[in-house]
Design a protein around this motif. Structure first.
Motif, short mmCIF file in Angstrom:
data_model
loop_
_atom_site.label_atom_id
_atom_site.label_comp_id
_atom_site.label_asym_id
_atom_site.label_seq_id
_atom_site.Cartn_x
_atom_site.Cartn_y
_atom_site.Cartn_z
N VAL A 1 -0.25 7.65 10.83
CA VAL A 1 -1.55 7.02 11.10
C VAL A 1 -1.37 5.89 12.11
O VAL A 1 -2.13 5.76 13.07
N SER A 2 -0.35 5.07 11.91
CA SER A 2 -0.11 3.95 12.82
C SER A 2 0.18 4.45 14.23
O SER A 2 -0.26 3.85 15.21
N HIS B 1 -3.22 1.52 6.83
CA HIS B 1 -2.60 2.72 7.41
C HIS B 1 -1.70 3.38 6.38
O HIS B 1 -1.77 4.59 6.18
N ILE B 2 -0.81 2.60 5.80
CA ILE B 2 0.22 3.01 4.82
C ILE B 2 0.84 4.37 5.14
O ILE B 2 1.14 5.17 4.25
N TYR C 1 4.32 -2.47 11.30
CA TYR C 1 3.73 -1.56 10.32
C TYR C 1 4.72 -0.47 9.92
O TYR C 1 4.88 -0.15 8.73
N ILE C 2 5.39 0.12 10.91
CA ILE C 2 6.33 1.21 10.64
C ILE C 2 7.44 0.73 9.70
O ILE C 2 7.77 1.40 8.70
N LEU C 3 8.01 -0.43 10.00
CA LEU C 3 9.09 -0.96 9.16
C LEU C 3 8.58 -1.23 7.75
O LEU C 3 9.24 -0.86 6.76
N ALA C 4 7.43 -1.87 7.64
CA ALA C 4 6.87 -2.19 6.32
C ALA C 4 6.57 -0.93 5.53
O ALA C 4 6.80 -0.87 4.31
N GLN C 5 6.09 0.10 6.19
CA GLN C 5 5.74 1.35 5.50
C GLN C 5 6.98 2.06 4.97
O GLN C 5 6.99 2.55 3.83
N GLY D 1 0.80 -1.22 0.00
CA GLY D 1 0.00 0.00 0.00
C GLY D 1 0.83 1.26 0.00
O GLY D 1 0.54 2.22 -0.73
N THR D 2 1.90 1.28 0.80
CA THR D 2 2.76 2.47 0.85
C THR D 2 3.52 2.65 -0.45
O THR D 2 3.71 3.77 -0.94
#
Length: 244
Positions: A72-73, A67-68, A90-94, A10-11
């Motif tokens: 937001v996360s 979230h992307i 989530y932060i790492l993935a984004q 998504g990001t």
């Protein structure tokens, strides 16, 4: 793991289509020797970011919440709607997704000279001073994250939440682009800035810190003032009277 992959994808899509639209508009204008009005490019870029959110909300929303965006996360985490493990994942993935999206832009356009980076001072269309740029990003992120926390907390809005969030991001970009290029998303800013280098990389700290500050304020505001349970009936008030 599916949630993290969804956030990565998504990001990457957000950066590819949002920042890519900015690069494409500027490239076309330069190739044709035309002066494209800032108002027109602002609208094009704003809708590109907003529609990217809408598309991803209905693609990965059911997997990760779409979230992307680290801001937001963070807001969701502060509001108690995301655990620590998923927050870090989530932060790492984004951030990785934002970097991958920027890599694709370099591949598509064959250059890292312009990747839709954010900036202030001379790197801003309006020459926005750093202090003002910081406040702009805090306020815009606060509004964006607070909207997300509110609209996603109400089950009756579940079918239209993605559309509402996407249109809100469009609105935020319409205002913010002339000032900073509009970040409100550290991952969206970091990937392009890292590959572009120069001024964009030197200034990217603001587009990481300010959105996170705005998101933290939104999370606290939602938790303290906007997420209260329904007030109980006053002492001695019968339930029948309450229902009337």
């Amino acid at each position: 793991m599916k949630k993290y992959i969804a956030e990565f994808i998504g990001t990457a899509v957000l950066v590819l289509f949002g920042c890519g639209s900015a690069v494409a508009a500027n490239s076309l204008a330069g190739a044709n020797g035309e002066a494209v009005p800032l108002a027109l490019t602002t609208l094009l870029i704003a809708f590109a970011f907003g529609l990217s959110i809408v598309a991803m909300a209905y693609t990965i929303g059911g997997i990760s919440g779409c979230h992307i965006n680290p801001a937001v996360s963070l807001g969701v985490f502060i509001a108690g709607k995301l655990d620590k493990k998923d927050f870090l994942g989530y932060i790492l993935a984004q951030f990785l997704g934002g970097l991958f999206g920027a890599d694709l832009l370099v591949l598509f356009f064959g250059s890292n000279a312009s990747l839709g980076t954010n900036g202030f001072g001379e790197a801003s269309a309006l020459g926005t001073p750093g202090g003002v740029a910081f406040i702009v990003e805090v306020v815009l992120t606060f509004v964006f994250v607070l909207l997300i926390l509110n609209v996603t907390s109400k089950p009756e809005y579940s079918n239209i939440a993605g559309l509402v969030i996407g249109l809100t991001l469009t609105l935020i970009h319409i205002l913010g682009i002339p000032f900073t290029g509009t970040s409100v998303n550290p991952a969206r800013s970091f990937g392009p800035a890292l590959l572009a280098g120069g001024t964009a990389l030197r200034q990217v700290w603001l587009f990481i810190v300010a959105p996170l500050a705005g998101a933290a304020l939104a999370g606290l505001c939602f938790t303290k003032f906007l997420n209260a349970e329904e007030a109980p009936a006053e002492a001695g008030e019968p339930e029948e009277a309450k229902a009337e």
